[in-house]
Every structure is written in C-alpha cells, then in structure tokens.
Write a protein that holds these residues in place. Sequence first.
Motif, PDB file in Angstrom:
ATOM      1  N   SER A  93       0.833  -1.206   0.000  1.00 15.96           N
ATOM      2  CA  SER A  93       0.000   0.000   0.000  1.00 15.96           C
ATOM      3  C   SER A  93       0.866   1.254   0.000  1.00 15.96           C
ATOM      4  O   SER A  93       0.558   2.235  -0.686  1.00 15.96           O
ATOM      5  CB  SER A  93      -0.939   0.001   1.210  1.00 15.96           C
ATOM      6  OG  SER A  93      -0.201  -0.012   2.419  1.00 15.96           O
ATOM      7  N   ARG A  94       1.984   1.222   0.750  1.00 15.64           N
ATOM      8  CA  ARG A  94       2.869   2.392   0.778  1.00 15.64           C
ATOM      9  C   ARG A  94       3.564   2.571  -0.568  1.00 15.64           C
ATOM     10  O   ARG A  94       3.816   3.699  -1.006  1.00 15.64           O
ATOM     11  CB  ARG A  94       3.901   2.254   1.897  1.00 15.64           C
ATOM     12  CG  ARG A  94       3.292   2.285   3.286  1.00 15.64           C
ATOM     13  CD  ARG A  94       4.251   2.883   4.311  1.00 15.64           C
ATOM     14  NE  ARG A  94       5.544   2.229   4.332  1.00 15.64           N
ATOM     15  CZ  ARG A  94       5.847   1.178   5.094  1.00 15.64           C
ATOM     16  NH1 ARG A  94       4.921   0.654   5.886  1.00 15.64           N
ATOM     17  NH2 ARG A  94       7.054   0.647   5.079  1.00 15.64           N
ATOM     18  N   ALA A  95       3.880   1.452  -1.232  1.00 13.71           N
ATOM     19  CA  ALA A  95       4.497   1.545  -2.555  1.00 13.71           C
ATOM     20  C   ALA A  95       3.546   2.211  -3.545  1.00 13.71           C
ATOM     21  O   ALA A  95       3.946   3.086  -4.327  1.00 13.71           O
ATOM     22  CB  ALA A  95       4.883   0.148  -3.049  1.00 13.71           C
ATOM     23  N   LEU A  96       2.273   1.813  -3.499  1.00 13.60           N
ATOM     24  CA  LEU A  96       1.292   2.427  -4.393  1.00 13.60           C
ATOM     25  C   LEU A  96       1.094   3.900  -4.071  1.00 13.60           C
ATOM     26  O   LEU A  96       0.954   4.735  -4.973  1.00 13.60           O
ATOM     27  CB  LEU A  96      -0.042   1.681  -4.290  1.00 13.60           C
ATOM     28  CG  LEU A  96      -0.097   0.315  -4.986  1.00 13.60           C
ATOM     29  CD1 LEU A  96      -1.393  -0.401  -4.642  1.00 13.60           C
ATOM     30  CD2 LEU A  96       0.035   0.475  -6.494  1.00 13.60           C
ATOM     31  N   GLU A  97       1.085   4.236  -2.787  1.00 15.18           N
ATOM     32  CA  GLU A  97       0.943   5.644  -2.401  1.00 15.18           C
ATOM     33  C   GLU A  97       2.082   6.478  -2.974  1.00 15.18           C
ATOM     34  O   GLU A  97       1.873   7.601  -3.454  1.00 15.18           O
ATOM     35  CB  GLU A  97       0.916   5.763  -0.877  1.00 15.18           C
ATOM     36  CG  GLU A  97      -0.377   5.280  -0.239  1.00 15.18           C
ATOM     37  CD  GLU A  97      -0.314   5.315   1.277  1.00 15.18           C
ATOM     38  OE1 GLU A  97       0.710   5.796   1.815  1.00 15.18           O
ATOM     39  OE2 GLU A  97      -1.271   4.863   1.927  1.00 15.18           O
ATOM     40  N   ALA A  98       3.307   5.930  -2.937  1.00 17.59           N
ATOM     41  CA  ALA A  98       4.458   6.660  -3.469  1.00 17.59           C
ATOM     42  C   ALA A  98       4.335   6.850  -4.979  1.00 17.59           C
ATOM     43  O   ALA A  98       4.664   7.917  -5.515  1.00 17.59           O
ATOM     44  CB  ALA A  98       5.748   5.912  -3.128  1.00 17.59           C
ATOM     45  N   LEU A  99       3.839   5.816  -5.680  1.00 14.52           N
ATOM     46  CA  LEU A  99       3.673   5.920  -7.131  1.00 14.52           C
ATOM     47  C   LEU A  99       2.615   6.953  -7.493  1.00 14.52           C
ATOM     48  O   LEU A  99       2.806   7.772  -8.395  1.00 14.52           O
ATOM     49  CB  LEU A  99       3.300   4.552  -7.706  1.00 14.52           C
ATOM     50  CG  LEU A  99       4.400   3.480  -7.653  1.00 14.52           C
ATOM     51  CD1 LEU A  99       3.845   2.131  -8.070  1.00 14.52           C
ATOM     52  CD2 LEU A  99       5.581   3.875  -8.539  1.00 14.52           C
ATOM     53  N   TRP A 100       1.486   6.937  -6.773  1.00 13.95           N
ATOM     54  CA  TRP A 100       0.421   7.911  -7.064  1.00 13.95           C
ATOM     55  C   TRP A 100       0.891   9.329  -6.737  1.00 13.95           C
ATOM     56  O   TRP A 100       0.517  10.283  -7.422  1.00 13.95           O
ATOM     57  CB  TRP A 100      -0.844   7.584  -6.276  1.00 13.95           C
ATOM     58  CG  TRP A 100      -1.466   6.253  -6.573  1.00 13.95           C
ATOM     59  CD1 TRP A 100      -2.047   5.413  -5.686  1.00 13.95           C
ATOM     60  CD2 TRP A 100      -1.568   5.596  -7.849  1.00 13.95           C
ATOM     61  NE1 TRP A 100      -2.497   4.277  -6.313  1.00 13.95           N
ATOM     62  CE2 TRP A 100      -2.219   4.364  -7.643  1.00 13.95           C
ATOM     63  CE3 TRP A 100      -1.157   5.925  -9.144  1.00 13.95           C
ATOM     64  CZ2 TRP A 100      -2.484   3.467  -8.673  1.00 13.95           C
ATOM     65  CZ3 TRP A 100      -1.414   5.026 -10.178  1.00 13.95           C
ATOM     66  CH2 TRP A 100      -2.065   3.820  -9.936  1.00 13.95           C
ATOM     67  N   LYS A 101       1.715   9.458  -5.699  1.00 17.65           N
ATOM     68  CA  LYS A 101       2.237  10.779  -5.352  1.00 17.65           C
ATOM     69  C   LYS A 101       3.123  11.317  -6.470  1.00 17.65           C
ATOM     70  O   LYS A 101       3.024  12.487  -6.862  1.00 17.65           O
ATOM     71  CB  LYS A 101       3.022  10.703  -4.044  1.00 17.65           C
ATOM     72  CG  LYS A 101       3.563  12.051  -3.584  1.00 17.65           C
ATOM     73  CD  LYS A 101       4.310  11.923  -2.266  1.00 17.65           C
ATOM     74  CE  LYS A 101       4.862  13.275  -1.823  1.00 17.65           C
ATOM     75  NZ  LYS A 101       5.626  13.165  -0.550  1.00 17.65           N
ATOM     76  N   LEU A 102       3.993  10.450  -7.007  1.00 14.81           N
ATOM     77  CA  LEU A 102       4.857  10.865  -8.109  1.00 14.81           C
ATOM     78  C   LEU A 102       4.026  11.238  -9.330  1.00 14.81           C
ATOM     79  O   LEU A 102       4.298  12.249 -10.000  1.00 14.81           O
ATOM     80  CB  LEU A 102       5.838   9.743  -8.461  1.00 14.81           C
ATOM     81  CG  LEU A 102       6.716   9.979  -9.699  1.00 14.81           C
ATOM     82  CD1 LEU A 102       7.544  11.248  -9.543  1.00 14.81           C
ATOM     83  CD2 LEU A 102       7.615   8.772  -9.959  1.00 14.81           C
TER      84      LEU A 102
END
Length: 242
Positions: free
Chosen positions: A7-16
């Motif tokens: 979930s944190r990995a996806l959050e980082a991708l969406w943030k980028l």
Amino acid sequence: MDELAFSRALEALWKLLNEASQYLMTREPWKVVKEEGPSERLSRILWNGLESVRIVATGLLPFMPRVAPQVLAAIGVTDVPASWSALEWGATPNGAELPEPKPIFPRIDKKEYLGAAPAPAPKAARSASPVEEKALIAIDKFFETELKVGTVLTAERVPKSEKLIKLQVDLAEETPRQIVAGIGLAYQPEELVGKQVAVVANLQPAKLMGIESQGMVLAASIDGKPVLLHPDKAVPAGTQVK
C-alpha cells in the motif's frame, strides 16, 4: 517492496504521478510550443513528464501486469524491466522517437457493449372509469364492519419502534380496548390523550411487536403520513359510525 508494504508503494507511485501532473500543468508545454516551437525548454518539460510516467508504469508492473507494459510501450519502452534499478531516474533516452499513440483504455460504445435495448413492454390499456377497476360491494357487506367512536384514555410509545403507539381506548365496554396504531411519526402520545378516534371494533386481535391489538384506528394518508379521523364535535364513547 522489500518490506512487502504494497500500500505504501502504491501511495508513493500515485504521489509521483500527481506531482508530474502538477509539473506539466504549471509548465504548460502546449503554450511553450506555440510561443517557441521546438526548443530545449520544451524538450526538457516533455522528457521530465515521460520519465515520470516510465517510473510509475515500471513500479506498477507487479500490480497491473497487463496495463503497465502497454503504458511503457506507449512511451517507447519495449523491453519490460526485470530489476528495481529501472526505477532510477534518467533511463529515458533523449531524442527517442515515440510510437503512434493508441488508447490504453478505449472508450466503450455503450450500445455495442450492452446490446440493443429491449423494446418497452406495451402499457396495459386503462379502464375508462377508475370505479370499474375495483369490485363494488353490497351495502350489507359494508355493515359487516363495526365502526365506533372511541376516546383515547392513555397513549405510550412501543419500545424499539418509531411508528407504533399503544393506546387504551374507551368504547363504552367493560374494559378499555388496547389498540396498537402506526401513527408515531405524525403524533406524540401526549397529544392523543382525550382525542376521539374512529375505530374498527370487530377486527380479530393481532400482535404487533408482541403486543396484542384489539382493533384499528382509522386515518387518512397524506403523502404517507396518517391523519386521524374524528367527529367534528364530541360524542359519547362507543357511538356507532354509520
């Protein structure tokens, strides 16, 4: 990813991806190309946008294994990355020629997807007279219903019910009638005490939420809310309604 914190990995991708979108909105490459034509500044803006998309699509490979390769192919990356080093910034070559763009999520033709809508069923012809839609009853049948005027002696709400109120109604009998009425959304118990109501007095007893009801009070229905029927002046309890 090493910590399996997906979930944190996806959050980082969406943030980028969101930051890349904001970057393009503020740099406005569509205006730059009109003002300057092909220029180094325009090239840098577009390259930064493509590089952001490449990194996001690479990071999404484990989550969207069918869609992510299509995104990469759309920006000229034909070899699917096999290591996390592909997430490092700067791998998109300068001056690379992009393929003809194709929609990754093509618009669905609603009619083609759902098929032709079925023809509406023909409406039944209405009767010329509304009275004919319901069977008429003889006067003797009507007189089988015993209607009386009763006076409410006590009223209290039925626990765990918003609609039901338990009434004790004087019908000039040996003991008051206990009647459970679904009028709780329109009336407060205290305003019912002393009110005269029309009662169907010869109904078989029925239980509502475990409480026996020995009759039914009559009410009109206005927009789904009950309005009690009562005589326009006081009459003795138990007076028959004809």
